[in-house]
Design a protein around this motif. Structure first.
Motif, PDB file in Angstrom:
ATOM      1  N   ARG A   1      11.198  62.773  66.080  1.00  0.00           N
ATOM      2  CA  ARG A   1      10.581  61.486  65.765  1.00  0.00           C
ATOM      3  C   ARG A   1       9.109  61.490  66.171  1.00  0.00           C
ATOM      4  O   ARG A   1       8.257  60.922  65.478  1.00  0.00           O
ATOM      5  CB  ARG A   1      11.332  60.372  66.504  1.00  0.00           C
ATOM      6  CG  ARG A   1      10.706  58.987  66.414  1.00  0.00           C
ATOM      7  CD  ARG A   1      10.798  58.410  65.003  1.00  0.00           C
ATOM      8  NE  ARG A   1      10.337  57.030  64.998  1.00  0.00           N
ATOM      9  CZ  ARG A   1      11.112  55.981  65.242  1.00  0.00           C
ATOM     10  NH1 ARG A   1      12.404  56.138  65.536  1.00  0.00           N
ATOM     11  NH2 ARG A   1      10.622  54.757  65.195  1.00  0.00           N
ATOM     12  N   ARG A   2       8.807  62.144  67.280  1.00  0.00           N
ATOM     13  CA  ARG A   2       7.413  62.217  67.743  1.00  0.00           C
ATOM     14  C   ARG A   2       6.550  62.949  66.719  1.00  0.00           C
ATOM     15  O   ARG A   2       5.427  62.528  66.435  1.00  0.00           O
ATOM     16  CB  ARG A   2       7.362  62.935  69.089  1.00  0.00           C
ATOM     17  CG  ARG A   2       6.012  62.873  69.780  1.00  0.00           C
ATOM     18  CD  ARG A   2       6.076  63.443  71.178  1.00  0.00           C
ATOM     19  NE  ARG A   2       4.813  63.320  71.878  1.00  0.00           N
ATOM     20  CZ  ARG A   2       4.426  62.239  72.546  1.00  0.00           C
ATOM     21  NH1 ARG A   2       5.219  61.191  72.601  1.00  0.00           N
ATOM     22  NH2 ARG A   2       3.250  62.201  73.155  1.00  0.00           N
ATOM     23  N   VAL A   3       7.063  64.041  66.171  1.00  0.00           N
ATOM     24  CA  VAL A   3       6.319  64.786  65.153  1.00  0.00           C
ATOM     25  C   VAL A   3       6.238  63.976  63.860  1.00  0.00           C
ATOM     26  O   VAL A   3       5.185  63.935  63.202  1.00  0.00           O
ATOM     27  CB  VAL A   3       6.976  66.157  64.897  1.00  0.00           C
ATOM     28  CG1 VAL A   3       6.219  66.922  63.806  1.00  0.00           C
ATOM     29  CG2 VAL A   3       7.015  66.991  66.172  1.00  0.00           C
ATOM     30  N   ASP A   4       7.333  63.315  63.487  1.00  0.00           N
ATOM     31  CA  ASP A   4       7.333  62.479  62.279  1.00  0.00           C
ATOM     32  C   ASP A   4       6.298  61.376  62.376  1.00  0.00           C
ATOM     33  O   ASP A   4       5.575  61.096  61.408  1.00  0.00           O
ATOM     34  CB  ASP A   4       8.722  61.857  62.068  1.00  0.00           C
ATOM     35  CG  ASP A   4       9.767  62.878  61.627  1.00  0.00           C
ATOM     36  OD1 ASP A   4       9.378  63.911  61.047  1.00  0.00           O
ATOM     37  OD2 ASP A   4      10.960  62.637  61.865  1.00  0.00           O
ATOM     38  N   ASP A   5       6.227  60.718  63.544  1.00  0.00           N
ATOM     39  CA  ASP A   5       5.292  59.607  63.716  1.00  0.00           C
ATOM     40  C   ASP A   5       3.841  60.049  63.567  1.00  0.00           C
ATOM     41  O   ASP A   5       2.975  59.255  63.176  1.00  0.00           O
ATOM     42  CB  ASP A   5       5.489  58.950  65.084  1.00  0.00           C
ATOM     43  CG  ASP A   5       6.761  58.117  65.151  1.00  0.00           C
ATOM     44  OD1 ASP A   5       7.340  57.839  64.085  1.00  0.00           O
ATOM     45  OD2 ASP A   5       7.176  57.760  66.276  1.00  0.00           O
TER      46      ASP A   5
END
Length: 203
Positions: free
Chosen positions: A137-141
């Motif tokens: 999720r951190r990379v997606d954000d």
């Protein structure tokens, strides 16, 4: 596994070349285990990114958890995920090499959904699937491209995970993240999904 046990396994090393004991972090850094290098253009788009790293990495975490693996060095090369893992069985001296394609992980996810059905299960926010989901999720954000996730380096405490990704401007970002913060993120993600499900049920 306790943090002390995990550190002992890292220090013990893994038999890499001609029977010599080579620590996992040292072998990877010096290229002894032949992990593929990640080579991404800043504007390239890959299927894994469009699927969302949160989902893909959660499925990968489930696969590792099922094998009992908790020490690993993961490299992402386009839609392929390569891992060098610490052997989960005593005396912890072997090296486990794994490769998953995006198709493999999609099949595993569909299979898990089919077995899960409509049953409600408790969520372990300290477990590897939710930790990796939070990293995804951190990379997606940040709309980034995943390069590497590693929790087996001797220079890092057992309670941290190294995340590497590349952003649209071509810059490489390296972050050492505390697992406690990732557990909190995983819990907030779960609460978001729960609220979303509840709001849909009233429509």
């Amino acid at each position: 596994m306790t943090p002390a046990t995990a550190q002992e396994r890292v220090r013990a090393g893994y038999s890499g070349i001609s029977g010599y004991q080579v620590p996992l972090w040292l072998g990877v850094d010096f290229g002894l285990f032949n992990l593929p290098s990640a080579n991404f253009g800043a504007r390239e788009k890959f299927m894994a990114k469009r699927h969302g790293y949160a989902r893909v990495l959660r499925t990968l975490g489930q696969a590792l958890e099922k094998r009992g693996i908790d020490l690993f060095d993961l490299r992402c090369n386009q839609n392929d995920f390569y891992l060098q893992c610490g052997d989960p069985t005593p005396p912890y001296l072997s090296l486990v090499e794994l490769r998953y394609s995006l198709g493999d992980l999609n099949d595993l996810d569909l299979d898990a959904r089919a077995h899960r059905g409509g049953s409600v299960k408790s969520v372990n926010f300290q477990g590897l699937p939710e930790i990796l989901r939070a990293l995804g999720r951190r990379v997606d954000d940040k709309d980034g491209q995943l390069l590497r996730i590693c929790n087996s380096e001797s220079s890092a405490p057992s309670s941290s995970i190294k995340l590497e990704y590349q952003t649209h401007d071509g810059r490489k970002h390296v972050e050492d993240l505390h697992t406690g913060a990732l557990e909190d993120s995983a819990m907030h993600m779960y609460m978001e999904r729960t609220r979303g499900s509840e709001s849909r049920s009233w429509k």
